[in-house]
Design a protein around this motif. Structure first.
Motif, short mmCIF file in Angstrom:
data_model
loop_
_atom_site.label_atom_id
_atom_site.label_comp_id
_atom_site.label_asym_id
_atom_site.label_seq_id
_atom_site.Cartn_x
_atom_site.Cartn_y
_atom_site.Cartn_z
N LEU A 147 0.82 -1.21 0.00
CA LEU A 147 0.00 0.00 0.00
C LEU A 147 0.85 1.26 0.00
N SER A 148 1.95 1.26 0.72
CA SER A 148 2.75 2.48 0.89
C SER A 148 3.48 2.90 -0.38
N ARG A 149 3.58 2.00 -1.38
CA ARG A 149 4.23 2.38 -2.64
C ARG A 149 3.26 3.00 -3.64
N ALA A 150 1.96 2.81 -3.45
CA ALA A 150 0.97 3.35 -4.38
C ALA A 150 0.93 4.89 -4.39
N TRP A 195 -11.60 -4.85 8.08
CA TRP A 195 -11.84 -3.48 8.54
C TRP A 195 -10.56 -2.77 8.94
N SER A 196 -9.61 -3.52 9.43
CA SER A 196 -8.32 -2.91 9.78
C SER A 196 -7.66 -2.33 8.53
N GLY A 197 -7.82 -3.04 7.40
CA GLY A 197 -7.27 -2.55 6.15
C GLY A 197 -7.93 -1.26 5.70
N LEU A 198 -9.23 -1.13 5.94
CA LEU A 198 -9.94 0.09 5.58
C LEU A 198 -9.41 1.29 6.36
N TRP A 199 -9.26 1.12 7.67
CA TRP A 199 -8.71 2.20 8.49
C TRP A 199 -7.28 2.52 8.07
N ALA A 203 -5.95 6.22 6.88
CA ALA A 203 -4.82 6.87 7.54
C ALA A 203 -3.73 7.20 6.53
N THR A 204 -3.47 6.27 5.64
CA THR A 204 -2.45 6.49 4.60
C THR A 204 -2.84 7.65 3.71
N ALA A 234 3.40 6.95 4.68
CA ALA A 234 2.30 6.01 4.45
C ALA A 234 2.55 4.69 5.18
N GLU A 235 3.79 4.23 5.16
CA GLU A 235 4.12 2.97 5.85
C GLU A 235 3.93 3.13 7.35
N ALA A 236 4.41 4.23 7.91
CA ALA A 236 4.28 4.45 9.34
C ALA A 236 2.80 4.52 9.75
N ALA A 237 2.00 5.25 8.99
CA ALA A 237 0.58 5.38 9.29
C ALA A 237 -0.12 4.03 9.20
N GLY A 238 0.22 3.28 8.15
CA GLY A 238 -0.40 1.97 7.98
C GLY A 238 -0.05 1.02 9.11
#
Length: 246
Positions: A147-150, A195-199, A203-204, A234-238
């Motif tokens: 996710l963090s590379r998108a 749901w964790s993925g949605l949050w 955040a990202t 993004a990685e830190a937030a995720g």
């Protein structure tokens, strides 16, 4: 022997050559902007190998394993994203006008803002990774890495290059289709976490949007350093959201 790779495999191998230091077959093909859709897949490779190391090292303690994960990620990427984070912090907050900020970001020396950004974000990532490893959620590291590379592809599509040269400029203008596919791959990885993925996605998106707004206001667009900082934030937030919600 050099290989002249094209198509999907060529895009993936090009993304790995651009975003990692992993050994890859030599190729005459330069990773063009179209290959940006595969940047999350390069993240999957980095995240997968780092997660495997963390899983194997877990008997040494979650803290040690998390530190090894961070070290492995930096080695596999050449710490290019961490370097972008440090340069971004130094430039955006160390200068009073756009030209001076860009000059600071180009300087190879690291300043106080850069050191603090690396320290604080490193501690945040380390703590979250240790929590995930303790909970046995090692696959979450892979999802976050994807996710963090998108956002890097999105920022290159949505924002002009502030400097007009450098790594980000040399890659070229990322097509909207490539950015859309990168986002879909990132969303698919996050979707595996429910749901964790949605949050995690929310955040990202929030931290990357904040970075984009600050970068536009302070330097007028994005640079390679801004892209690297977006990946780190993004990685830190995720990781934090995932550790807090699972």
């Amino acid at each position: 022997m050099k290989q002249n790779d094209t198509g999907l495999i060529g895009d993936i191998s090009g993304a790995l050559r651009l975003l990692t230091r992993l050994p890859m077959p030599a190729s005459e093909r330069i990773a063009g902007p179209r290959a940006a859709w595969a940047w999350p897949l390069a993240g999957a490779v980095v995240g997968g190998l780092a997660a495997l190391l963390g899983f194997v090292a877990l008997p040494l303690g979650a803290g040690v394993a998390a530190a090894l994960v961070l070290g492995a990620q930096a080695m596999m990427t050449g710490a290019m994203h961490e370097d972008g984070l440090a340069d971004t912090a130094d430039g955006l907050w160390g200068g009073w006008e756009p030209a001076r900020r860009l000059e600071i970001m180009k300087d190879s020396h690291i300043g106080t803002y850069g050191v603090m950004a690396l320290l604080v974000l490193g501690l945040v990532r380390w703590s979250a990774i240790a929590t995930l490893l303790t909970g046995g959620v090692w696959w979450g590291l892979i999802a976050v890495a994807v996710l963090s590379r998108a956002p890097m592809a999105v920022l290159m599509t949505a924002m002009p290059n502030a400097r007009g040269k450098g790594l980000a400029q040399s890659v070229g203008q990322v097509p909207q289709t490539s950015a859309d596919i990168a986002v879909m791959i990132g969303l698919a990885a996050a979707g595996c976490l429910g749901w964790s993925g949605l949050w995690m996605v929310l955040a990202t998106a929030m931290v990357v949007l904040a970075l984009a707004l600050v970068a536009r206001a302070k330097i007028g667009g994005q640079t390679g350093d801004i892209l690297g900082a977006s990946q780190q934030l993004a990685e830190a937030a995720g990781l934090v959201v995932l550790a807090a919600t699972l």
